[in-house]
Design a protein around this motif. Structure first.
Motif, mmCIF file in Angstrom:
data_model
loop_
_atom_site.group_PDB
_atom_site.id
_atom_site.type_symbol
_atom_site.label_atom_id
_atom_site.label_comp_id
_atom_site.label_asym_id
_atom_site.label_seq_id
_atom_site.Cartn_x
_atom_site.Cartn_y
_atom_site.Cartn_z
ATOM 1 N N VAL A 10 0.847 -1.193 0.000
ATOM 2 C CA VAL A 10 0.000 0.000 0.000
ATOM 3 C C VAL A 10 0.878 1.237 0.000
ATOM 4 O O VAL A 10 1.913 1.259 0.666
ATOM 5 N N TYR A 37 -0.025 -7.814 -4.681
ATOM 6 C CA TYR A 37 -0.754 -6.713 -5.301
ATOM 7 C C TYR A 37 0.063 -5.452 -5.113
ATOM 8 O O TYR A 37 0.409 -5.096 -3.972
ATOM 9 N N GLU A 39 -0.063 -1.435 -5.940
ATOM 10 C CA GLU A 39 -0.941 -0.371 -6.434
ATOM 11 C C GLU A 39 -0.274 0.386 -7.562
ATOM 12 O O GLU A 39 -0.902 0.812 -8.501
ATOM 13 N N ASP A 40 1.028 0.528 -7.430
ATOM 14 C CA ASP A 40 1.714 1.531 -8.207
ATOM 15 C C ASP A 40 3.095 1.000 -8.606
ATOM 16 O O ASP A 40 4.012 1.105 -7.825
ATOM 17 N N SER A 66 -4.427 -2.548 -8.538
ATOM 18 C CA SER A 66 -5.673 -2.764 -7.779
ATOM 19 C C SER A 66 -5.675 -1.839 -6.570
ATOM 20 O O SER A 66 -4.730 -1.847 -5.785
ATOM 21 N N PRO A 67 -6.757 -1.045 -6.384
ATOM 22 C CA PRO A 67 -6.804 -0.163 -5.205
ATOM 23 C C PRO A 67 -6.779 -0.984 -3.918
ATOM 24 O O PRO A 67 -7.446 -2.021 -3.833
ATOM 25 N N TRP A 68 -6.024 -0.527 -2.908
ATOM 26 C CA TRP A 68 -5.812 -1.319 -1.690
ATOM 27 C C TRP A 68 -7.122 -1.684 -1.012
ATOM 28 O O TRP A 68 -7.292 -2.778 -0.498
#
Ligand SMILES: C[S@@+](CC[C@H](N)C(=O)[O-])C[C@H]1O[C@@H](n2cnc3c(N)ncnc32)[C@H](O)[C@@H]1O
Length: 175
Positions: A10, A37, A39-40, A66-68
């Motif tokens: 995140v 995952y 995010e960035d 994918s948004p956290w």
């Protein structure tokens, strides 16, 4: 039974830090997680991992963009416990017995800035010492503790190369 462990990173970055992201991926893969995952991150990170899988086996995946919040919500829906690593949390040695009983986990690590809501949405906020250090180190220690060292014995399927452990030098064979 092998646990299903996923990792979520995140936090937006201030500067390009693909090396940190790549190391988070490599540590997750080597130490028993099935996916991460991010995010960035740049697509290069995915390319690097695909090459590592081709050479050394397994099918570890990096999922970009994918948004956290959605990742955490979906993890909870499928019964995963969400474990956020932070120096402000409960000491790993106090919660590890509970975590070892869980078969499905999402481990959340932060970048430079972690939104306050992550602390509230996590099932556990866990510290690897109450000192500031690194998400890569914290992740490695928590993966090791939760799996009780079993991850060190794991083999990776369908590799092109395989290492023959040796006391000196490098011995590598093709499969
Ligand atoms: C640059 S550090 C930020 C340190 C931050 N103040 C914190 O809450 O841990 C980035 C990430 O490393 C992890 N981290 C750093 N020190 C940690 C520790 N002692 N215990 C657990 N995680 C840690 C956390 O996931 C954190 O979001």
């Amino acid at each position: 039974m092998q646990k299903s462990i996923r990792v979520l990173r995140v936090g937006q970055r201030y500067v390009r830090d693909d090396r940190t992201l790549t190391h988070l991926c490599l540590v997750s893969r080597a130490l028993g997680a099935e996916s991460i995952y991010l995010e960035d991150a740049e697509k290069d990170v995915v390319g690097t991992l695909e090459e590592v899988n081709r050479t050394w086996g397994g099918d570890f995946k990096a999922v970009l963009g994918s948004p956290w919040r959605r990742v955490i919500q979906e993890a909870k829906k499928e019964g995963r416990k969400v474990v956020h690593l932070t120096m402000y949390g409960l000491p790993i040695q106090e919660v590890v017995e509970d975590l070892r009983k869980e078969n499905r986990l999402l481990i959340v690590v932060g970048g430079p800035k972690v939104p306050g809501k992550v602390y509230h949405e996590a099932d556990y906020n866990v510290a690897v010492t109450p000192q500031p250090h690194s998400e890569i180190a914290a992740l490695a220690i928590v993966l090791h503790e939760i799996q009780n060292g079993e991850e060190l014995k794991r083999t990776f399927q369908k590799s092109r190369l395989r290492i023959l452990p040796s006391a000196r030098g490098k011995r590598v064979v093709e499969n």
